[in-house]
Design a protein around this motif. Structure first.
Motif, PDB file in Angstrom:
ATOM      1  N   PHE A 132       0.862  -1.175   0.000  1.00 15.06           N
ATOM      2  CA  PHE A 132       0.000   0.000   0.000  1.00 15.06           C
ATOM      3  C   PHE A 132       0.901   1.227   0.000  1.00 15.06           C
ATOM      4  O   PHE A 132       1.875   1.292   0.751  1.00 15.06           O
ATOM      5  N   ALA A 133       0.607   2.177  -0.863  1.00 16.52           N
ATOM      6  CA  ALA A 133       1.498   3.329  -1.020  1.00 16.52           C
ATOM      7  C   ALA A 133       1.308   4.361   0.082  1.00 16.52           C
ATOM      8  O   ALA A 133       0.182   4.693   0.439  1.00 16.52           O
ATOM      9  N   ALA A 134       2.430   4.851   0.594  1.00 14.11           N
ATOM     10  CA  ALA A 134       2.379   5.937   1.586  1.00 14.11           C
ATOM     11  C   ALA A 134       1.788   7.180   0.929  1.00 14.11           C
ATOM     12  O   ALA A 134       0.924   7.839   1.473  1.00 14.11           O
ATOM     13  N   HIS A 135       2.254   7.446  -0.258  1.00 12.63           N
ATOM     14  CA  HIS A 135       1.665   8.462  -1.087  1.00 12.63           C
ATOM     15  C   HIS A 135       1.592   9.826  -0.409  1.00 12.63           C
ATOM     16  O   HIS A 135       0.516  10.405  -0.236  1.00 12.63           O
ATOM     17  N   LEU A 136       2.737  10.338  -0.026  1.00 12.84           N
ATOM     18  CA  LEU A 136       2.770  11.700   0.498  1.00 12.84           C
ATOM     19  C   LEU A 136       2.262  12.648  -0.582  1.00 12.84           C
ATOM     20  O   LEU A 136       2.718  12.588  -1.719  1.00 12.84           O
ATOM     21  N   PRO A 137       1.316  13.505  -0.242  1.00 15.11           N
ATOM     22  CA  PRO A 137       0.740  14.380  -1.270  1.00 15.11           C
ATOM     23  C   PRO A 137       1.777  15.310  -1.899  1.00 15.11           C
ATOM     24  O   PRO A 137       1.753  15.539  -3.100  1.00 15.11           O
ATOM     25  N   ASN A 138       2.652  15.855  -1.070  1.00 20.74           N
ATOM     26  CA  ASN A 138       3.644  16.789  -1.582  1.00 20.74           C
ATOM     27  C   ASN A 138       4.921  16.040  -1.926  1.00 20.74           C
ATOM     28  O   ASN A 138       5.474  15.350  -1.075  1.00 20.74           O
ATOM     29  N   PRO A 139       5.380  16.151  -3.152  1.00 19.64           N
ATOM     30  CA  PRO A 139       6.622  15.468  -3.506  1.00 19.64           C
ATOM     31  C   PRO A 139       7.748  15.884  -2.563  1.00 19.64           C
ATOM     32  O   PRO A 139       7.966  17.074  -2.313  1.00 19.64           O
ATOM     33  N   GLN A 181     -10.469   1.334   2.682  1.00 17.76           N
ATOM     34  CA  GLN A 181     -11.216   1.070   1.452  1.00 17.76           C
ATOM     35  C   GLN A 181     -10.258   0.930   0.272  1.00 17.76           C
ATOM     36  O   GLN A 181     -10.376  -0.001  -0.540  1.00 17.76           O
ATOM     37  N   GLY A 182      -9.304   1.846   0.189  1.00 18.37           N
ATOM     38  CA  GLY A 182      -8.372   1.820  -0.935  1.00 18.37           C
ATOM     39  C   GLY A 182      -7.600   0.524  -1.005  1.00 18.37           C
ATOM     40  O   GLY A 182      -7.492  -0.091  -2.076  1.00 18.37           O
ATOM     41  N   CYS A 183      -7.070   0.084   0.130  1.00 19.60           N
ATOM     42  CA  CYS A 183      -6.220  -1.102   0.071  1.00 19.60           C
ATOM     43  C   CYS A 183      -7.037  -2.378  -0.112  1.00 19.60           C
ATOM     44  O   CYS A 183      -6.480  -3.410  -0.469  1.00 19.60           O
ATOM     45  N   GLN A 184      -8.336  -2.325   0.114  1.00 20.84           N
ATOM     46  CA  GLN A 184      -9.139  -3.540  -0.047  1.00 20.84           C
ATOM     47  C   GLN A 184      -9.854  -3.619  -1.392  1.00 20.84           C
ATOM     48  O   GLN A 184     -10.204  -4.696  -1.845  1.00 20.84           O
ATOM     49  N   LEU A 185     -10.077  -2.469  -1.999  1.00 17.02           N
ATOM     50  CA  LEU A 185     -10.804  -2.487  -3.270  1.00 17.02           C
ATOM     51  C   LEU A 185      -9.992  -1.996  -4.467  1.00 17.02           C
ATOM     52  O   LEU A 185     -10.329  -2.322  -5.604  1.00 17.02           O
ATOM     53  N   LEU A 186      -8.972  -1.192  -4.236  1.00 17.61           N
ATOM     54  CA  LEU A 186      -8.358  -0.509  -5.369  1.00 17.61           C
ATOM     55  C   LEU A 186      -6.850  -0.674  -5.515  1.00 17.61           C
ATOM     56  O   LEU A 186      -6.337  -0.749  -6.630  1.00 17.61           O
ATOM     57  N   GLU A 187      -6.137  -0.696  -4.421  1.00 11.00           N
ATOM     58  CA  GLU A 187      -4.710  -0.412  -4.489  1.00 11.00           C
ATOM     59  C   GLU A 187      -3.829  -1.653  -4.347  1.00 11.00           C
ATOM     60  O   GLU A 187      -4.062  -2.492  -3.490  1.00 11.00           O
ATOM     61  N   ASP A 188      -2.823  -1.722  -5.167  1.00 12.29           N
ATOM     62  CA  ASP A 188      -1.769  -2.716  -5.045  1.00 12.29           C
ATOM     63  C   ASP A 188      -0.639  -2.277  -5.974  1.00 12.29           C
ATOM     64  O   ASP A 188      -0.865  -1.539  -6.928  1.00 12.29           O
ATOM     65  N   PHE A 189       0.542  -2.734  -5.676  1.00  9.67           N
ATOM     66  CA  PHE A 189       1.672  -2.471  -6.561  1.00  9.67           C
ATOM     67  C   PHE A 189       1.763  -3.600  -7.585  1.00  9.67           C
ATOM     68  O   PHE A 189       1.662  -4.772  -7.230  1.00  9.67           O
ATOM     69  N   VAL A 190       1.953  -3.208  -8.819  1.00 14.10           N
ATOM     70  CA  VAL A 190       2.059  -4.210  -9.884  1.00 14.10           C
ATOM     71  C   VAL A 190       3.478  -4.134 -10.464  1.00 14.10           C
ATOM     72  O   VAL A 190       3.967  -3.047 -10.778  1.00 14.10           O
ATOM     73  N   TYR A 191       4.107  -5.290 -10.563  1.00 16.23           N
ATOM     74  CA  TYR A 191       5.479  -5.354 -11.079  1.00 16.23           C
ATOM     75  C   TYR A 191       5.514  -6.188 -12.351  1.00 16.23           C
ATOM     76  O   TYR A 191       4.735  -7.120 -12.527  1.00 16.23           O
ATOM     77  N   ASP A 192       6.459  -5.844 -13.192  1.00 19.17           N
ATOM     78  CA  ASP A 192       6.772  -6.708 -14.313  1.00 19.17           C
ATOM     79  C   ASP A 192       7.729  -7.780 -13.789  1.00 19.17           C
ATOM     80  O   ASP A 192       8.843  -7.464 -13.360  1.00 19.17           O
ATOM     81  N   GLU A 193       7.269  -9.011 -13.794  1.00 22.46           N
ATOM     82  CA  GLU A 193       8.064 -10.090 -13.202  1.00 22.46           C
ATOM     83  C   GLU A 193       9.429 -10.210 -13.872  1.00 22.46           C
ATOM     84  O   GLU A 193      10.423 -10.491 -13.229  1.00 22.46           O
ATOM     85  N   LYS A 194       9.434  -9.989 -15.171  1.00 19.85           N
ATOM     86  CA  LYS A 194      10.671 -10.219 -15.917  1.00 19.85           C
ATOM     87  C   LYS A 194      11.746  -9.192 -15.562  1.00 19.85           C
ATOM     88  O   LYS A 194      12.922  -9.520 -15.413  1.00 19.85           O
ATOM     89  N   THR A 195      11.330  -7.936 -15.418  1.00 20.85           N
ATOM     90  CA  THR A 195      12.317  -6.876 -15.176  1.00 20.85           C
ATOM     91  C   THR A 195      12.312  -6.377 -13.742  1.00 20.85           C
ATOM     92  O   THR A 195      13.244  -5.696 -13.325  1.00 20.85           O
TER      93      THR A 195
END
Lengths: 222, 795
Positions: free
Chosen positions: B215-222, B699-713
């Protein structure tokens, strides 16, 4: 009671209003120096900068001068042709109330009002904005007419960390411009393009509806 | 534990505390667009910096040729990991990471990692062009983004040089020492009681899997900073002083990094952005002072959004085995987990050590075995805390619902049966706060439990509901140093802030106003980065604990004001003498010969208790400037003294109702319900907002959010806000909330806050199970729901 705090910020609505008015008035109407973005040399006129580019940076695309109409005030600004309005507001005009979050046109933090419509400043080239009427949060906050909206946002904590707040407020102002008495559903639909990581969503509708009532002469329950 | 140690701990009458709609002290600054975050600062003649970032998930920079990049017009400086200036620096920010590693080196252990080179130029575009012109020789190494692959004996070992176990959870508690790290896997094993005996005593044994996505921490301000050096006339010794903006609250860490005394390190900005238990400094926040010193100009370095997809919860797979008797009483628990260890320096918080943190400790059952494998990976980094990792609480929430389904009994009754009493795991008495929360929660939700798949809504969709309890953890172990000042009749509350997403300063000001007989607006907040008081320490927990300290301080100031008023009345200045220049001093109040106990403060006036109509304002009561200080913390919370859940006081309960469309797989959360006992509600709107926030996180982590990786790279495929979906205004459901005030907490007035205890990873998932009778791992996207129902997508 007013006090100056870190980085020139202030505590009261009146002081904040004065501060944004100062920020807007500090923007020069006419450019008096032209700085080369590649080597930082400064020229007194635009022609000097163009000649410098031809001589020293042949092949590079020279900056351009654009006349913007910002918060009711015309101003010249020197930018590179690929600069977005968001970038120009921050790095040329000192208007940092328009925030950078996603840089992809998704989050709404950089919302400004252009010709009466909320638009995303990270997705618009500054060069396309010439002659357009642009309002930023600073212009809205400096206008006493919108004090009830600012007040309502503060009374309802329609902010937590505060980073996305101005994008919501600008969108809310655009909503009230076209619909002075929005329903809760209409508020939500209008703000659907703004993302708040802190989850303040329910507060915005409360604040907008309260502001709408106050602006139309209704009272505010304590 | 009731707050009996502090002054006015059980105050009954409140004028200010509990009030709604009191604007935050910095809210106008924020709403008007005046507030500047670190990435907002723009200075004349400012340079920009960017890191070389790895395009590979695991790689080593063998060599870099910077010559072409240095020749590019606009490039001001290029430093590499071999430069002496870089070798000398080290981070002093908060970190739980294992071992020491150079501040930056030639190793990139995730895609996007800062590695080897930093470029400084006139603008960011030139930085980008210079980075492209570097001649970098990479050695691309095998990567691990699949934990199951990473734990295999033949897997490539990505960090052979780090042999330490994670910070938390080692060594094993009550059991044998953890095995040594093997390959990519460190171990955290904990044993409580005798699980085998517990399973032998069980009538039923269930086994199930629980998956927690990252689940992303996702600080609003870079994250980023701007730094510059300046001649400081007040502190000329030792060279120039440093001004850095953007590393808010980390001024001391920056000062230490650059060998500066605090007085030569300036940081005025107050706005951290949404740092919810993510306190780690990013390299972009640390490097600008060095680059500014090298170039002699202000330097700005700010991460892009893509650089900012750090974890606040790491991926975890759990296999659970639970034994229980015919009544539903749990007799044994086995928890076998595989958790992401993340990249080098990643926090292990929330990924190990569940047994020490609470969830299993709330059960009567003492037979618990937890075996955890923590797998080093190239997936990403979690900075410090893991706000959204409530210590695997939902493994037991799931058990309660599965037992309920098996026995055909209400999960609330199963929870009640398994929850031990207030005093110990052997205590069979009910927990008053739990009982009160459940009673109110049932009314709030119109709670009528049904078996899985048994209820349809009028529109044909399946209805599901879930319930969850938690104890309220809190940070009463945090100490605070605070002071208050009466200056020219006005009470000042100095604080360094900062503003990081909770209204902590405001809560403190409300308490000061309450104790001093003033209004909220009477308290003058003096924000000053040099002050020591910073009411930070765990969401609303920190607020209530720091408020306890401020309450004590306010009462010290109150006594000093009363004493000074009497002193002034006893020894008033002689008219025409003793007051120097200026207007004559005001006449004192009618307090001559009285004692402090005879006086009180009401509405900003020192008055006679016997006749409150007789009194004078502060400014007239005493011409003195008065100070009060207090250092300390509230009495320790039961969370700390009660072995993290083996004793119980304040609890909270959460509920979720969903509707599942079997045709489309769409899940709609109809509403969340929360009944929480924060002990005492201090600032209602911010407490409500905290509830909303944590439910929307969930709600976000149960319905929407996950990190997706390219397995190969091993490359992240969705680290942007288009492909990584956060809940928006139209997504979030109604949240019904109710607060109980049992005054059973340890902080101000018996408050304790709720912090992130309501964060959950499976409340909606369990409600989906209750609707369709099949488990769907989060995030429960329509395709996964349909797959669970053995249906194809309708398009």
């Amino acid at each position: 009671m007013e006090s100056k705090i870190g980085a020139g910020m202030t505590l009261t609505q009146e002081a904040a209003q004065r501060r944004v008015a100062d920020i807007i008035s500090a923007i020069p109407v006419v450019l008096t120096e032209y700085r080369c973005p590649l080597c930082a040399r400064v020229f007194p006129g635009y022609s000097g900068l163009r000649e410098h580019y031809e001589a020293e940076h042949a092949g590079a695309i020279a900056p351009i001068v654009v006349m913007l109409m910002l918060n009711g005030k015309g101003c010249e600004v020197l930018i590179e042709p690929h600069w977005t309005l968001k970038r120009t507001l921050q790095f040329r005009l000192g208007l940092t109330g328009t925030k950078h979050m996603c840089d992809k046109g998704v989050c709404g933090s950089c919302t400004v009002i252009m010709d009466g419509r909320p638009v995303l400043a990270c997705q618009i080239l500054t060069a396309e904005c010439e002659g357009r009427d642009i309002q930023t949060i600073e212009g809205i906050a400096a206008d006493p007419k919108w004090k009830p909206l600012i007040d309502a946002y503060c009374r309802w904590d329609a902010m937590q960390c505060g980073y996305c707040t101005t994008g919501f407020l600008v969108t809310a102002k655009a909503l009230l411009d076209r619909n002075p008495n929005p329903t809760e559903r209409e508020c939500r639909e209008a703000l659907a393009g703004n993302i708040c990581i802190c989850g303040t969503y329910p507060r915005h509708s409360q604040a907008i509806i309260e502001a709408a009532a106050a602006m139309s002469g209704g009272g505010v329950d304590g | 534990m009731a707050d009996i140690a502090g002054v006015n701990g059980q105050r009954e009458q409140f004028r200010v505390v509990g009030q709604r709609n009191l604007p935050g002290k910095l809210s106008y600054t924020i709403a008007s667009g005046v507030a500047q975050f670190g990435n907002d600062f723009v200075l004349p003649d400012m340079l920009h910096a960017k890191f070389l970032r790895s395009p590979y998930a695991n790689a080593r920079v063998v060599s870099v040729d910077t010559e072409r990049a240095r020749a590019l017009p606009g490039v001001a400086d290029i430093v590499t990991w071999l430069d002496e200036d870089i070798v000398r620096i080290s981070s002093h920010g908060e970190s739980f990471g294992p071992g020491t590693r150079p501040w930056i080196d030639n190793i990139a252990d995730q895609e996007g990692a800062e590695v080897a080179v930093i470029v400084v130029a006139e603008d960011e575009d030139t930085c980008d062009r210079a980075l492209e012109m570097l001649d970098v020789q990479w050695e691309v190494l095998p990567h691990i983004v699949d934990l199951h692959r990473g734990r295999q004996p033949d897997a490539y070992v990505i960090r052979p040089q780090v042999r330490e176990a994670p910070t938390f959870g080692a060594p094993g508690m009550g059991g044998p020492p953890n095995p040594p790290k093997r390959g990519n896997v460190a171990y955290s094993n904990m044993i409580s009681g005798d699980a085998e005996a517990g399973f032998d005593a069980a009538s039923h044994i269930i086994e199930y899997d629980l998956y927690t996505p990252a689940f992303a921490a996702h600080l609003p301000n870079p994250s980023g900073s701007v730094a510059w050096w300046f001649d400081d006339p007040y502190h000329p010794e030792g060279g120039k002083s440093l001004h850095i903006e953007g590393a808010v609250r980390e001024r001391m860490a920056i000062a230490m990094m650059y060998g500066l005394p605090p007085e030569k390190t300036v940081q005025e900005g107050l706005f951290m952005g949404g740092k919810y238990c993510d306190w780690g400094l990013r390299k972009s926040q640390e490097i600008t002072p060095l680059l500014a010193r090298r170039t002699g100009r202000p330097v700005r370095c700010v991460n892009t959004r893509e650089d900012m997809f750090d974890f606040i919860m790491k991926q975890r797979y759990v296999h659970m085995k639970v034994g229980f008797n015919e009544e539903g009483l749990i007799t044994a628990v086995e928890d076998d987990s595989i958790a992401d260890g993340g990249v080098w320096g990643s926090s292990s918080f929330g990924n190990v050590g569940d047994l020490t943190q609470g969830p299993y400790n709330t059960l009567k059952c003492k037979n618990v075995t937890q075996r955890m494998e923590i797998v080093d990976s190239n997936r990403g980094k979690m900075y410090v805390s893991g706000q959204h990792c409530p210590f695997n609480w939902d493994s037991i929430t799931m058990a309660i619902h599965l037992i309920a389904e098996k026995l055909g009994r209400d999960p609330i009754d199963i929870a009640r049966l398994n929850l031990h009493g207030p005093n110990s795991q052997d205590d069979i008495d009910p927990v008053p706060s739990f009982e009160a929360c459940v009673e109110a929660g049932k009314k709030l939700m119109g709670w009528q439990w049904h078996r899985a798949g048994a209820k349809r809504l009028p529109d044909g969709r399946l209805h599901g509901a879930s319930f969850r309890y938690q104890m309220c953890p809190r940070h009463s172990f945090s100490s605070y140093n605070c002071k208050l000042e009466l200056r020219n009749g006005v009470v000042h509350m100095p604080t360094q802030g900062p503003l990081f997403g909770v209204f902590a300063v405001e809560c403190n000001a409300m308490v000061v106003a309450e104790e001093l007989g003033l209004s909220y607006d009477d308290i003058q907040i003096d924000f000053d980065y040099r002050e020591t008081f910073t009411p930070v320490g765990g969401g609303s927990d920190g607020t209530t604990a720091s408020a306890w300290v401020m309450k004590e301080c306010a009462n010290i100031l109150k006594l000093r004001i009363l004493e000074a008023a009497i002193e002034y009345a006893n020894d008033p200045p002689v008219p025409g003498f003793g007051h120097g220049f200026g207007p004559p001093p005001p006449p004192p109040g009618p307090f001559r010969g009285l004692a402090p106990d005879d006086l009180d403060i009401v509405e900003g006036r020192v008055v006679l208790k016997s006749d409150p109509s007789q009194g004078v304002p502060f400014k007239q009561a005493t011409p003195k400037n008065l100070f009060a200080t207090y250092s300390g913390r509230p009495p320790l919370a039961l969370w700390v003294t009660g072995q993290m859940g083996k004793q119980l006081d304040t609890m909270n309960t959460a509920y979720c109702e969903v509707a599942v469309d079997e045709e489309t797989g769409e899940v709609e959360i109809l509403r969340f319900g929360v009944v929480a006992d924060p002990g005492k509600v201090m600032r209602p709107i911010s407490l409500e907002s905290q509830i909303d926030q944590v439910m929307f996180f969930s709600q976000g982590c149960q319905l929407l959010e996950d990190f997706v990786y390219d397995e190969k790279t091993g490359v992240k495929l969705n680290n942007n806000m288009i492909d990584y979906k956060k809940p928006g205004m139209m997504d979030v459901p109604r949240v019904d909330r109710e607060f109980l005030e049992t005054r059973a907490g340890n902080a101000a007035y018996g408050s304790n806050g709720i912090s992130h205890s309501l964060a959950n990873t499976h409340l909606a998932i369990i409600a989906i199970y209750n609707a369709i009778g099949v488990w769907v791992d989060p995030p429960a996207t329509p395709d996964k729901v349909l797959s669970a129902l053995n249906k194809d997508m309708p398009f």
